[in-house]
Design a protein around this motif. Structure first.
Motif, mmCIF file in Angstrom:
data_model
loop_
_atom_site.group_PDB
_atom_site.id
_atom_site.type_symbol
_atom_site.label_atom_id
_atom_site.label_comp_id
_atom_site.label_asym_id
_atom_site.label_seq_id
_atom_site.Cartn_x
_atom_site.Cartn_y
_atom_site.Cartn_z
ATOM 1 N N SER A 36 54.938 34.000 43.347
ATOM 2 C CA SER A 36 55.407 33.630 42.224
ATOM 3 C C SER A 36 56.115 34.760 41.639
ATOM 4 N N GLU A 37 55.631 35.253 40.355
ATOM 5 C CA GLU A 37 56.190 36.488 39.706
ATOM 6 C C GLU A 37 54.752 37.375 39.492
ATOM 7 N N TYR A 38 55.210 38.615 39.271
ATOM 8 C CA TYR A 38 54.357 39.690 39.065
ATOM 9 C C TYR A 38 54.216 39.957 37.349
ATOM 10 N N THR A 39 53.216 40.234 36.843
ATOM 11 C CA THR A 39 53.215 40.544 35.522
ATOM 12 C C THR A 39 52.495 41.909 35.285
ATOM 13 N N PRO A 40 53.378 42.771 34.802
ATOM 14 C CA PRO A 40 52.473 44.091 34.322
ATOM 15 C C PRO A 40 51.400 43.834 33.522
ATOM 16 N N LEU A 41 50.215 44.478 33.576
ATOM 17 C CA LEU A 41 49.159 44.624 32.927
ATOM 18 C C LEU A 41 49.015 45.823 32.072
ATOM 19 N N ARG A 42 48.712 45.567 30.671
ATOM 20 C CA ARG A 42 48.338 46.750 29.930
ATOM 21 C C ARG A 42 47.199 47.388 30.062
ATOM 22 N N PRO A 43 46.876 48.696 29.968
ATOM 23 C CA PRO A 43 45.718 49.174 30.229
ATOM 24 C C PRO A 43 44.555 48.456 29.587
ATOM 25 N N THR A 44 43.416 48.345 30.257
ATOM 26 C CA THR A 44 42.399 47.749 29.967
ATOM 27 C C THR A 44 42.485 46.182 29.518
ATOM 28 N N GLU A 45 43.278 45.791 30.203
ATOM 29 C CA GLU A 45 43.718 44.180 29.905
ATOM 30 C C GLU A 45 43.086 43.263 31.039
ATOM 31 N N THR A 46 42.594 42.226 30.548
ATOM 32 C CA THR A 46 41.819 41.214 31.476
ATOM 33 C C THR A 46 42.440 39.954 31.625
ATOM 34 N N GLU A 67 37.469 36.553 49.970
ATOM 35 C CA GLU A 67 37.975 37.199 48.991
ATOM 36 C C GLU A 67 39.278 38.047 49.589
ATOM 37 N N THR A 68 40.244 37.615 49.295
ATOM 38 C CA THR A 68 41.581 38.300 49.951
ATOM 39 C C THR A 68 42.259 38.847 48.935
ATOM 40 N N PHE A 69 42.783 39.998 49.426
ATOM 41 C CA PHE A 69 43.465 41.051 48.429
ATOM 42 C C PHE A 69 44.563 41.584 48.820
ATOM 43 N N TYR A 70 45.788 41.339 48.430
ATOM 44 C CA TYR A 70 47.010 41.962 48.702
ATOM 45 C C TYR A 70 47.523 42.907 47.711
ATOM 46 N N ILE A 71 47.924 44.020 48.352
ATOM 47 C CA ILE A 71 48.019 45.416 47.580
ATOM 48 C C ILE A 71 49.659 45.888 47.838
ATOM 49 N N GLY A 72 50.168 46.015 46.644
ATOM 50 C CA GLY A 72 51.574 46.315 46.881
ATOM 51 C C GLY A 72 51.632 48.007 46.199
ATOM 52 N N CYS A 169 50.631 48.852 36.195
ATOM 53 C CA CYS A 169 49.653 48.106 37.087
ATOM 54 C C CYS A 169 49.789 46.788 37.221
ATOM 55 N N HIS A 170 50.232 45.703 38.220
ATOM 56 C CA HIS A 170 50.607 44.507 38.137
ATOM 57 C C HIS A 170 49.669 43.679 38.842
ATOM 58 N N ILE A 171 49.829 42.355 38.704
ATOM 59 C CA ILE A 171 48.840 41.374 39.350
ATOM 60 C C ILE A 171 50.111 40.225 39.509
ATOM 61 N N ASP A 172 49.976 39.483 40.443
ATOM 62 C CA ASP A 172 50.844 38.449 40.991
ATOM 63 C C ASP A 172 50.151 37.162 40.416
ATOM 64 N N GLN A 183 36.626 30.865 46.986
ATOM 65 C CA GLN A 183 37.536 31.474 47.909
ATOM 66 C C GLN A 183 38.666 32.144 46.785
ATOM 67 N N LEU A 184 39.001 33.255 47.041
ATOM 68 C CA LEU A 184 39.943 34.042 46.207
ATOM 69 C C LEU A 184 40.906 34.669 46.934
ATOM 70 N N PHE A 185 42.375 34.667 46.506
ATOM 71 C CA PHE A 185 43.322 35.261 46.490
ATOM 72 C C PHE A 185 43.853 36.072 45.381
ATOM 73 N N VAL A 186 44.082 37.228 45.389
ATOM 74 C CA VAL A 186 44.428 38.128 44.331
ATOM 75 C C VAL A 186 45.486 39.171 45.100
ATOM 76 N N GLY A 187 46.584 39.085 44.345
ATOM 77 C CA GLY A 187 47.800 40.040 44.426
ATOM 78 C C GLY A 187 47.894 41.097 43.547
ATOM 79 N N VAL A 188 47.800 42.424 43.779
ATOM 80 C CA VAL A 188 47.892 43.425 42.866
ATOM 81 C C VAL A 188 49.029 44.455 43.149
ATOM 82 N N GLY A 189 49.585 45.165 42.243
ATOM 83 C CA GLY A 189 50.511 46.228 42.636
ATOM 84 C C GLY A 189 50.359 47.368 41.825
ATOM 85 N N ILE A 190 50.895 48.529 42.301
ATOM 86 C CA ILE A 190 51.025 49.880 41.494
ATOM 87 C C ILE A 190 52.261 50.220 41.408
ATOM 88 N N GLN A 191 52.759 50.661 40.499
ATOM 89 C CA GLN A 191 54.295 51.146 40.408
ATOM 90 C C GLN A 191 54.446 52.339 39.467
#
Length: 191
Positions: A36-46, A67-72, A169-172, A183-191
């Motif tokens: 979908s889209e990525y959302t940047p997360l603020r430090p210490t955000e849940t 538990e599957t993790f995709y990392i950008g 820090c981003h989350i998909d 079962q879990l699918f998580v997409g994260v990214g660092i920019q």
């Protein structure tokens, strides 16, 4: 609908046949094409993860779920993993080092098998400077919590950003958890 079914059936089938799981790599490109889209997360955000849609949802499994993790890595430089995944087994550990790629595509994938309907926590991160991750670096640390309440799974992702170089820090927003098996699918990214 066919794409959704393919996306959610491809990896759950691996957990039913551990021999197959060892022989095949997670299909990051399938997940990426449906992102979908990525959302940047603020430090210490849940952020609470959404439930997987009912179409293509696997039936509860007998022993383990994935538990599957995709990392950008969108920093423009190689990043290095911190922490590790845990579970009944980890057929695909965190890629280390992780090469960079164009923004909003994944550089790597990791996968852990964990007991079905079991609370679990995974903590991992990536940094541009492993010798000084909290100083002259961009560092993101994600904590993924899976909870089980009254037989239903929920999950959340917390992120903490470190380093003087202003990493994001981003989350998909397509990240999700299956309420019937965890079962879990998580997409994260660092920019």
């Amino acid at each position: 609908m066919t794409r959704n079914v393919k996306r959610f059936l491809a990896l759950p089938l691996l957990s039913l046949a551990p021999m197959v799981a060892v022989a095949a790599k997670p299909a990051a490109e399938d997940f990426v094409s449906q992102r979908s889209e990525y959302t940047p997360l603020r430090p210490t955000e849940t952020v609470e993860l959404r439930e997987m849609r009912s179409e293509g949802r696997p039936a509860p499994m007998l022993a383990d779920t994935t538990e599957t993790f995709y990392i950008g890595n969108w920093t423009g430089v190689v990043t290095y993993a911190g922490g590790s995944l845990t579970g009944s087994s980890v057929p695909y550990p965190l890629p280390n080092p992780l090469n960079f790629t164009t923004p909003y595509t994944y550089s790597g994938a990791a996968q852990a098998l964990v007991p079905v309907l079991t609370p679990w926590t995974q903590t991992f991160g990536y940094t541009t400077n492993p010798s000084d991750p909290f100083g002259q670096a961009k560092t993101c640390i994600w904590t993924v919590n899976v909870n089980v309440v009254n037989g239903a799974c929920t999950a959340s992702v917390s992120v903490t950003a470190y380093g003087a170089q202003g990493g994001l820090c981003h989350i998909d927003t397509g990240s999700a958890v299956d309420p019937t098996s965890c079962q879990l699918f998580v997409g994260v990214g660092i920019q």
